[in-house]
Design an enzyme around this catalytic site. Structure first.
Site, PDB file in Angstrom:
ATOM      1  N   ARG A  21      22.250  30.981  58.975  1.00 42.84           N
ATOM      2  CA  ARG A  21      22.510  32.430  58.877  1.00 42.84           C
ATOM      3  C   ARG A  21      23.554  32.663  57.787  1.00 42.84           C
ATOM      4  NH1 ARG A  21      19.980  34.084  63.715  1.00 42.84           N
ATOM      5  NH2 ARG A  21      19.573  36.084  62.725  1.00 42.84           N
TER       6      ARG A  21
ATOM      7  N   GLN B 215      19.749  35.330  53.670  1.00 39.88           N
ATOM      8  CA  GLN B 215      19.458  36.626  54.305  1.00 39.88           C
ATOM      9  C   GLN B 215      18.065  37.182  53.982  1.00 39.88           C
ATOM     10  OE1 GLN B 215      22.652  39.368  53.517  1.00 39.88           O
ATOM     11  NE2 GLN B 215      23.721  38.781  55.378  1.00 39.88           N
TER      12      GLN B 215
ATOM     13  N   ASP C 214      15.426  35.544  56.155  1.00 39.24           N
ATOM     14  CA  ASP C 214      15.788  35.370  57.558  1.00 39.24           C
ATOM     15  C   ASP C 214      14.807  36.107  58.479  1.00 39.24           C
ATOM     16  OD1 ASP C 214      17.018  35.399  60.024  1.00 39.24           O
ATOM     17  OD2 ASP C 214      19.031  35.721  59.228  1.00 39.24           O
TER      18      ASP C 214
ATOM     19  N   SER D  26      16.205  37.783  61.702  1.00 37.59           N
ATOM     20  CA  SER D  26      16.826  39.092  61.488  1.00 37.59           C
ATOM     21  C   SER D  26      15.783  40.165  61.230  1.00 37.59           C
ATOM     22  CB  SER D  26      17.794  39.042  60.301  1.00 37.59           C
ATOM     23  OG  SER D  26      18.904  38.258  60.631  1.00 37.59           O
TER      24      SER D  26
ATOM     25  N   TYR E  59      26.546  31.396  66.664  1.00 34.04           N
ATOM     26  CA  TYR E  59      25.689  31.512  67.844  1.00 34.04           C
ATOM     27  C   TYR E  59      26.523  31.402  69.109  1.00 34.04           C
ATOM     28  CZ  TYR E  59      21.542  31.113  64.941  1.00 34.04           C
ATOM     29  OH  TYR E  59      20.559  31.360  64.024  1.00 34.04           O
TER      30      TYR E  59
HETATM   31  P1  NAD Z   1      20.540  35.715  69.097  1.00 26.49           P
HETATM   32  O1  NAD Z   1      19.198  36.354  69.051  1.00 26.49           O
HETATM   33  O2  NAD Z   1      20.632  34.234  69.027  1.00 26.49           O
HETATM   34  O3  NAD Z   1      21.321  36.199  70.404  1.00 26.49           O
HETATM   35  C1  NAD Z   1      21.494  37.573  70.662  1.00 26.49           C
HETATM   36  C2  NAD Z   1      22.894  37.838  71.113  1.00 26.49           C
HETATM   37  O4  NAD Z   1      23.053  37.390  72.453  1.00 26.49           O
HETATM   38  C3  NAD Z   1      23.983  37.143  70.297  1.00 26.49           C
HETATM   39  O5  NAD Z   1      24.851  38.106  69.754  1.00 26.49           O
HETATM   40  C4  NAD Z   1      24.682  36.264  71.331  1.00 26.49           C
HETATM   41  O6  NAD Z   1      26.083  36.156  71.094  1.00 26.49           O
HETATM   42  C5  NAD Z   1      24.394  37.004  72.612  1.00 26.49           C
HETATM   43  N1  NAD Z   1      24.595  36.212  73.831  1.00 26.49           N
HETATM   44  C6  NAD Z   1      24.251  34.929  74.076  1.00 26.49           C
HETATM   45  N2  NAD Z   1      24.628  34.566  75.317  1.00 26.49           N
HETATM   46  C7  NAD Z   1      25.199  35.667  75.883  1.00 26.49           C
HETATM   47  C8  NAD Z   1      25.773  35.934  77.155  1.00 26.49           C
HETATM   48  N3  NAD Z   1      25.858  34.995  78.106  1.00 26.49           N
HETATM   49  N4  NAD Z   1      26.282  37.158  77.393  1.00 26.49           N
HETATM   50  C9  NAD Z   1      26.215  38.120  76.428  1.00 26.49           C
HETATM   51  N5  NAD Z   1      25.686  37.932  75.213  1.00 26.49           N
HETATM   52  C10 NAD Z   1      25.180  36.716  74.946  1.00 26.49           C
HETATM   53  O7  NAD Z   1      21.450  36.351  67.946  1.00 26.49           O
HETATM   54  P2  NAD Z   1      21.036  36.796  66.479  1.00 26.49           P
HETATM   55  O8  NAD Z   1      20.751  38.217  66.435  1.00 26.49           O
HETATM   56  O9  NAD Z   1      20.006  35.856  65.966  1.00 26.49           O
HETATM   57  O10 NAD Z   1      22.405  36.556  65.715  1.00 26.49           O
HETATM   58  C11 NAD Z   1      23.027  35.272  65.809  1.00 26.49           C
HETATM   59  C12 NAD Z   1      24.172  35.174  64.858  1.00 26.49           C
HETATM   60  O11 NAD Z   1      23.742  35.199  63.512  1.00 26.49           O
HETATM   61  C13 NAD Z   1      25.195  36.300  64.959  1.00 26.49           C
HETATM   62  O12 NAD Z   1      26.474  35.728  64.844  1.00 26.49           O
HETATM   63  C14 NAD Z   1      24.914  37.174  63.787  1.00 26.49           C
HETATM   64  O13 NAD Z   1      26.042  37.914  63.359  1.00 26.49           O
HETATM   65  C15 NAD Z   1      24.538  36.105  62.778  1.00 26.49           C
HETATM   66  N6  NAD Z   1      23.722  36.627  61.675  1.00 26.49           N
HETATM   67  C16 NAD Z   1      24.151  36.368  60.409  1.00 26.49           C
HETATM   68  C17 NAD Z   1      23.389  36.800  59.350  1.00 26.49           C
HETATM   69  C18 NAD Z   1      23.833  36.496  57.952  1.00 26.49           C
HETATM   70  O14 NAD Z   1      24.990  36.532  57.668  1.00 26.49           O
HETATM   71  N7  NAD Z   1      22.949  36.136  57.093  1.00 26.49           N
HETATM   72  C19 NAD Z   1      22.213  37.496  59.543  1.00 26.49           C
HETATM   73  C20 NAD Z   1      21.812  37.739  60.867  1.00 26.49           C
HETATM   74  C21 NAD Z   1      22.574  37.275  61.921  1.00 26.49           C
END
Ligand code: NAD
Length: 372
Positions: free
Chosen positions: A120, A125, A128, A131, A228
Site C-alpha cells: 500500500r 496507488q 491498487d 482500494s 494493516y
Molecule cells: P482492510 O480492508 O484490510 O480492513 C478494513 C479496516 O478494518 C481497516 O481499517 C482495519 O484497521 C479495520 N479493522 C481490522 N480489525 C478491526 C477490529 N477488530 N476492529 C475495528 N476495525 C478493525 O483495510 P484497507 O481498506 O485495505 O486499508 C488497509 C490499510 O492500507 C490502511 O492503513 C489504509 O490507510 C492503507 N491504504 C494505503 C494506501 C496507499 O497509501 N497507497 C491506499 C489504500 C489503503
C-alpha cells in the site's frame, strides 16, 4: 504478446478489461482476445470489445491456451489452470491466503500475480485493486442498507411531523469504511465510526463523523498502528465489545468492513449485541466473504433475526456496480502490466521491482507465496 481475458465464473459480474484498456494494449502492439460474453454484465457487449480491437473467442479453453498473459478478476478454477500454457503470466485477485490451487499453477509453469498483495505505497496507488474496488463497495453498502431500512436517512421536517435522521455506525475505517462514512453523510445520516487503528480518528472526524474510541494502553496503540490491523488481545476485545455493544444498540444501520489480511474477519457484533438492536435496523456485513464481522452472518444471504434486524451478507458489492468497478479494475491491471515492459516495449520480468516481487505467488515451477 497475446493477452487474453476470459469471462468470469458465475456470481462475478466484473471483467478484467474494458474497451479503453483493450485499445491501449493494442496500441502498445499486443494482440488482445476476449471470451465471448465476458463484458455483458459490465455493460460491454462483444461488439464494443471488437470495435476496440479485440478478437472475440467463443471457446474458453482455446482462449486460455493461447494467452501469454491472462487477465482475470477472480482466481481460476482447476480446469482453467489446466488449459493455461507453460510460461503464461496470470494477473488477478487470486486469493493467495485461501487458494489451494497455487501448487497447480506452479506445476503448470505459470507466473501468477495476486493483486491483493500489492504493497500500500504511493507508487502502487494507481494499481491498487483493493482500494479501487472497496471504495465502490463502501458506497454500494450504504445504498444496499437503504434498500432494507424501513425509514428515511435524512432528517425531514414536514407538516405531518419530523422524521429523525438515521444513526449509522461504521465498523472498520479502511478504504471501504471511509467511503461508507462519506456516502452516509451525503444522504443525511448521523454517522459514528470505529477502527482499531488510532490513526483513523482524524480521518473519521475530517469527514464530519464521530469517532468511537476504545481506550488503549500505549503498548496497544503502538502495536495496532501499522498499515494493516492485527489481531488484538482478549482484554482489548472485551473492552471493544462492550463499547461496540452500546453504540450498536443505538444505531439504525451498521456497516462492518473490518478485515485482517490472511485471517478470518474479527467478530465485532456478538449474537447478544445483535439481539439487543432495534427492530428494522440493518447490518451490512462487508466482511461476509471472510467469515463476517457479525455473529450469524451468512455469506451471500440476507436474513432477519427474531428481533427484526436485517443481517445482510451480500458478497461482492463492487460487482453491483460492475461497469464502473470493471473500468477501475481494468485500469489498475493495465498500469500493473506496464511494469513488465521496458521503455522500448520489450517484455522484462524484473523481480527487483518491489511491486512485482511482492505480488508474484508462483514462478518457474515454484510456489513463492508464504515461503519467505
Ligand atoms: P482492510 O480492508 O484490510 O480492513 C478494513 C479496516 O478494518 C481497516 O481499517 C482495519 O484497521 C479495520 N479493522 C481490522 N480489525 C478491526 C477490529 N477488530 N476492529 C475495528 N476495525 C478493525 O483495510 P484497507 O481498506 O485495505 O486499508 C488497509 C490499510 O492500507 C490502511 O492503513 C489504509 O490507510 C492503507 N491504504 C494505503 C494506501 C496507499 O497509501 N497507497 C491506499 C489504500 C489503503
Amino acid at each position: 504478446m497475446q493477452i487474453v481475458i476470459p469471462a468470469e465464473c458465475a456470481g462475478e459480474t466484473r471483467v478484467a478489461a474494458t474497451p479503453e484498456t483493450v485499445k491501449k494494449l493494442v496500441q502498445a502492439g499486443h494482440a488482445v482476445a476476449v471470451q465471448s460474453g465476458a463484458g455483458v454484465a459490465s455493460a460491454v457487449p462483444d461488439a464494443v470489445f471488437s470495435e476496440a480491437g479485440a478478437e472475440i473467442v467463443a471457446d474458453r479453453a482455446t482462449l486460455l491456451g493461447r494467452g501469454d498473459i491472462v487477465l482475470t478478476v477472480r482466481e481460476p478454477q482447476a480446469a482453467d489452470i489446466a488449459a493455461l500454457k507453460a510460461g503464461a503470466i496470470l494477473i488477478g485477485q487470486l486469493k493467495p491466503y485461501q487458494n489451494t490451487l497455487l501448487p497447480q499453477l506452479a506445476a503448470q509453469q505459470v507466473s501468477a500475480f495476486a493483486m491483493e498483495l500489492l504493497p500500500r505505497t504511493t507508487r502502487a496507488q494507481s494499481m491498487d485493486v483493493l482500494s479501487s474496488q472497496n471504495n465502490l463497495g463502501g458506497y454500494r453498502a450504504v445504498l444496499l442498507a437503504t434498500q432494507y431500512y424501513p425509514r428515511m436517512m435524512p432528517m425531514m421536517m414536514t407538516a405531518a411531523g419530523t422524521v429523525k435522521p438515521a444513526r449509522v455506525l461504521i465498523l472498520g475505517v479502511g478504504v471501504a469504511g471511509l467511503q461508507a462514512i462519506a456516502t452516509a453523510k451525503r444522504l443525511g445520516a448521523v454517522v459514528e465510526a470505529f477502527d482499531v487503528r488510532p490513526s483513523t480518528k482524524e480521518q473519521v472526524e475530517s469527514l464530519g463523523a464521530k469517532f468511537v474510541e476504545v481506550p488503549m494502553t500505549d503498548e496497544e496503540k503502538a502495536a495496532s498502528d501499522g498499515v494493516y490491523a492485527r489481531e488484538m488481545s482478549d482484554d482489548y476485545k472485551r473492552r471493544q465489545g462492550e463499547l461496540v455493544d452500546k453504540h450498536a444498540r443505538a444505531a439504525d444501520i451498521i456497516i462492518t468492513t473490518a478485515l485482517i489480511p490472511g485471517k478470518p474477519a474479527p467478530k465485532l457484533l456478538s449474537a447478544a449485541t445483535i439481539a439487543g438492536m432495534k427492530a428494522g435496523s440493518v447490518i451490512i456485513d462487508m466482511a461476509a466473504e471472510a467469515g463476517g464481522n457479525g455473529e450469524g452472518t451468512r455469506p451471500g444471504e440476507v436474513c432477519q433475526t427474531d428481533n427484526g434486524v436485517y443481517l445482510v451478507g451480500t458478497t461482492n458489492l463492487p460487482g453491483l456496480v460492475a461497469a464502473d468497478a470493471s473500468a477501475l479494475y481494468a485500469k489498475n491491471l493495465l498500469t500493473f502490466l506496464n511494469l513488465m515492459f521496458g521503455k522500448d516495449g520489450a517484455f522484462q520480468l524484473n523481480l527487483e521491482d518491489d511491486l512485482l516481487a511482492a505480488t508474484l505467488v508462483t514462478h518457474q515451477g515454484q510456489v513463492r507465496f508464504g515461503q519467505s
